[in-house]
Structure formats: C-alpha cells, structure tokens
Scaffold this active site. Structure first.
Site, PDB file in Angstrom:
ATOM      1  N   ASN A  19       1.025  -1.206  -0.196  1.00 37.52           N
ATOM      2  CA  ASN A  19      -0.082  -0.086   0.073  1.00 37.52           C
ATOM      3  C   ASN A  19       0.993   1.176   0.021  1.00 37.52           C
ATOM      4  OD1 ASN A  19      -2.229   1.745   0.319  1.00 37.52           O
ATOM      5  ND2 ASN A  19      -3.342  -0.079   1.180  1.00 37.52           N
ATOM      6  N   ARG A  20       0.157   2.330   0.317  1.00 38.20           N
ATOM      7  CA  ARG A  20       0.914   3.648   0.432  1.00 38.20           C
ATOM      8  C   ARG A  20       1.660   4.117   1.404  1.00 38.20           C
ATOM      9  NH1 ARG A  20      -3.452   2.990  -2.565  1.00 38.20           N
ATOM     10  NH2 ARG A  20      -3.506   3.287  -4.569  1.00 38.20           N
ATOM     11  N   HIS A  45       3.107  -0.004  -3.068  1.00 35.90           N
ATOM     12  CA  HIS A  45       3.595  -1.398  -2.879  1.00 35.90           C
ATOM     13  C   HIS A  45       5.101  -1.694  -3.055  1.00 35.90           C
ATOM     14  CE1 HIS A  45      -0.537  -2.112  -2.866  1.00 35.90           C
ATOM     15  NE2 HIS A  45      -0.965  -2.713  -4.037  1.00 35.90           N
ATOM     16  N   HIS A 119      -1.800 -10.386  -2.865  1.00 34.18           N
ATOM     17  CA  HIS A 119      -2.509  -9.656  -4.006  1.00 34.18           C
ATOM     18  C   HIS A 119      -3.027 -10.284  -4.998  1.00 34.18           C
ATOM     19  CE1 HIS A 119      -3.543  -5.844  -6.197  1.00 34.18           C
ATOM     20  NE2 HIS A 119      -2.795  -5.064  -5.094  1.00 34.18           N
ATOM     21  N   SER A 120      -3.631 -11.238  -4.743  1.00 32.69           N
ATOM     22  CA  SER A 120      -4.480 -12.265  -5.639  1.00 32.69           C
ATOM     23  C   SER A 120      -5.960 -11.670  -5.932  1.00 32.69           C
ATOM     24  CB  SER A 120      -4.676 -13.604  -5.326  1.00 32.69           C
ATOM     25  OG  SER A 120      -3.686 -14.509  -5.643  1.00 32.69           O
ATOM     26  N   TYR A 121      -6.105 -11.584  -7.280  1.00 34.43           N
ATOM     27  CA  TYR A 121      -7.573 -11.122  -7.649  1.00 34.43           C
ATOM     28  C   TYR A 121      -8.488 -12.465  -7.519  1.00 34.43           C
ATOM     29  CZ  TYR A 121      -5.516  -6.858  -9.264  1.00 34.43           C
ATOM     30  OH  TYR A 121      -4.864  -5.554  -9.483  1.00 34.43           O
ATOM     31  N   ASP A 188     -11.564   0.782  -2.569  1.00 36.00           N
ATOM     32  CA  ASP A 188     -10.249   0.639  -2.271  1.00 36.00           C
ATOM     33  C   ASP A 188      -9.774   1.232  -0.946  1.00 36.00           C
ATOM     34  OD1 ASP A 188      -7.374   0.258  -2.978  1.00 36.00           O
ATOM     35  OD2 ASP A 188      -7.516   2.056  -4.476  1.00 36.00           O
ATOM     36  N   GLN A 225      -7.662  -4.753   3.162  1.00 35.44           N
ATOM     37  CA  GLN A 225      -7.857  -3.765   1.890  1.00 35.44           C
ATOM     38  C   GLN A 225      -8.716  -4.338   1.043  1.00 35.44           C
ATOM     39  OE1 GLN A 225      -6.345  -0.583   1.553  1.00 35.44           O
ATOM     40  NE2 GLN A 225      -6.850  -0.025  -0.469  1.00 35.44           N
ATOM     41  N   GLU A 253      -6.841  -7.759   0.610  1.00 30.18           N
ATOM     42  CA  GLU A 253      -5.536  -7.760   0.949  1.00 30.18           C
ATOM     43  C   GLU A 253      -5.169  -7.570   2.444  1.00 30.18           C
ATOM     44  OE1 GLU A 253      -3.556  -4.419  -1.547  1.00 30.18           O
ATOM     45  OE2 GLU A 253      -5.533  -4.891  -2.508  1.00 30.18           O
TER      46      GLU A 253
HETATM   47  C1  BGC Z   1      -4.332  -0.526  -4.115  1.00 35.19           C
HETATM   48  C2  BGC Z   1      -5.120  -0.018  -5.284  1.00 35.19           C
HETATM   49  C3  BGC Z   1      -4.190  -0.104  -6.638  1.00 35.19           C
HETATM   50  C4  BGC Z   1      -3.744  -1.576  -6.785  1.00 35.19           C
HETATM   51  C5  BGC Z   1      -2.838  -2.039  -7.826  1.00 35.19           C
HETATM   52  C6  BGC Z   1      -4.455  -1.992  -4.579  1.00 35.19           C
HETATM   53  O1  BGC Z   1      -3.835  -2.886  -3.315  1.00 35.19           O
HETATM   54  O2  BGC Z   1      -5.271  -0.478  -3.120  1.00 35.19           O
HETATM   55  O3  BGC Z   1      -5.007   1.346  -5.144  1.00 35.19           O
HETATM   56  O4  BGC Z   1      -4.331   0.492  -7.693  1.00 35.19           O
HETATM   57  O5  BGC Z   1      -3.567  -2.190  -5.572  1.00 35.19           O
HETATM   58  O6  BGC Z   1      -3.269  -3.208  -8.601  1.00 35.19           O
END
Ligand code: BGC
Length: 289
Positions: A19-20, A45, A119-121, A188, A225, A253
């Site tokens: 994250n940020r 990330h 970070h799996s979708y 998000d 997240q 996440e």
């Molecule tokens: C973030 C998003 C970001 C994405 C990238 C997420 O974990 O929260 O803001 O765009 O990851 O794939």
C-alpha cells in the site's frame, strides 16, 4: 516475463511495504528515508521494483498432510530507499480443507518498516469474464480508515455504519459502489479488523450465489484492503484469453494500515534487528451448502 511488465500485482507478494507511503518518505529513529515515488508523489507497494518484481528462490515443502512451496528473497540495504537488509521467506501450503495458507517471515539487520501482503484477484463466478458486483461479501470490521483523494489515510478511523463500506452483514459488493466512483473508482479502502492475534481469524467471507462458491479470508493482520479492481481496463489478458475489465475481480489484501510509518497512532510496522516478522493469511475455498 509478462509478470515483470505487469503493474497490477496479479497474485504477487507485495512489499517491502504494501500500500501507500505518503510523499514517499518517512522518519525512523531520527533519520528521514526517501523512497521511490511510483504513484504520483507517493510510494505504492514497495516502489518501482517492489517484491512483486523480485525473482524469488523456491523450494518444495512437505509436512504432515500438507504440501507447499517456500520462497526466499533477500532485499538489500537501500532497496527502493528502505533501510537494512531484509531476509524474507513466504510459504504457501495447501491443506485438506481447501485452504491456501501463506506464512510470512522476515528478519532485518537495521530497523525498517515491513508490510507484506498477498495480492491475488478473485472472481468466484467466471474467472474474470464477468463483473463481481453481485458477489456477496461480509467483512469482520466496524471501522475503516478515512483516506484522502490519493488514497492516503488521514489518520481518522470512521464507523462503517451508514456508509457504502458497511459489510457487517453480507451484501452485494456493488450495492453502493456508484457512491465511490468519483473518489477512488470503487472500493479501495482499508478495514480495521475486529480481532487479531496469534492465530489467523476470519476477516471476510465472499459468496457467489450462481455457482455456490465461497471464499473465506483469515489473517493475523490488523487491516484488510478491499480493492474492487477499479483500475483494470481490459488491457490485461489472462487465462483462456479473458481480458480483465474494471470490477471483474476483487482483492482482499490482509496487511498493516497504509502509511503506518507516518502515523504513530497506527499499530507499529517497524521490524527491529533480533525480532522476527511473522504474519499469516489463509484463503479458504469451499461451497455454500
Ligand atoms: C491498491 C490500489 C492499486 C492496486 C494496484 C491495490 O492494493 O489499493 O489502489 O491500484 O492495488 O493493482
């Protein structure tokens, strides 16, 4: 090779700090560190070459009735601006209950922030060919972190009550997503999980009524997240030629709170020499009966 060019963190281990981090900098023990700014003026990330771009060494593991793989990566001192050499291992184990358990371990030779996330979708219906907005989701959280227009936490924790983020009871993921489009393109946001501790506890459950498929997420982490694939734009093409479009997948996440290094009131994410960073997340698939 395609993973090295991909900016969507598909299936990745995200780090050194998921994250940020606001302004791409933080101060630790009196020293200010400048990180790579790879999202406007912010750090996202782990930077331009985060752990998702690292080539990890893997070894097979077999223990009891579990099989898996353990990946290892040594992040050098100064990588993407972070202090200290960080030795990381990530183990993936499949168990007999349909669970994929991911265990993170890390040690350092200098104090550094660490936040490792998976970070799996997911799309429980169609592998990404259709939207996930009708999936029903429940999240074990009463509060979320208020964020600014860049997705940076203001430091305020807010109740989910009365907001589009209220998933204390199962609701369709898309039930109020339109209210969030202007700000972040959809979900998000970081949820403040109710419980955490030594063993992974339930953080969220998602079901798809059409197929009966169910995903449970359990973790030891304080935050979760929810990202609704807002920035997927159809340009990524995955298995079976499926192009991934906006809202065709979601991520859950488990992680420490974003921008923790700049928020002393958040649970600390600093790892000191001599300590062992240890967190776990379990993605358990099943069917609704
Ligand atoms: C973030 C998003 C970001 C994405 C990238 C997420 O974990 O929260 O803001 O765009 O990851 O794939």
């Amino acid at each position: 090779e395609p993973y090295l060019d991909c900016g969507a963190y598909l299936g990745a281990t995200v780090g050194r700090f998921a994250n940020r981090i606001s302004g791409g900098r933080f101060t630790l023990k009196g020293d200010t560190y400048h990180l790579t700014r790879n999202e406007g003026r912010h750090h996202l990330h782990g930077g331009g070459r985060g752990f998702d771009k690292a080539v990890w060494r893997g070894e097979a593991i077999e223990a009891g009735n579990q099989v898996g793989v353990r990946f290892h990566y040594c992040s050098p001192d100064g990588e993407e601006g972070y202090p200290g050499e960080l030795d990381v291992s990530v183990s993936y184990r499949l168990d007999r209950s349909g669970g994929l358990r991911i265990d993170y371990r890390a040690t350092t030779d200098r104090a550094t922030p660490v936040n490792l996330a998976h970070h799996s979708y997911f799309n429980l219906n169609s592998g990404g060919a259709t939207s996930v907005l009708s999936h029903r989701i429940r999240i074990e959280a009463d509060h979320y972190l208020v964020i600014d227009q860049d997705g940076i936490p203001t430091g305020e924790l807010c109740t989910v009550e009365g907001t589009p983020l209220d998933f204390r009871s199962p609701r369709a993921l898309g039930y109020r997503i339109d209210d969030l489009v202007a700000a972040r393109g959809g979900y998000d946001h970081t949820y403040v999980l109710r419980s955490r501790g030594g063993e992974p506890t339930l953080a969220a459950q998602v079901t798809d009524a059409e197929t009966g498929r169910r995903l449970e997420v359990l973790t030891t982490q304080p935050g979760l997240q929810l990202y609704s694939g807002n920035f997927l734009d159809g340009s990524l093409v995955g298995r079976e030629g499926i192009a991934y479009h906006r809202w065709h997948a979601f991520c859950l996440e488990a992680q420490h709170f974003p921008d923790t290094p700049n928020h002393p009131s958040f649970p600390s994410a600093v790892l000191e020499p001599g300590e062992v960073y240890a967190h776990s997340v379990i993605y358990r698939l099943g069917v609704q009966t």
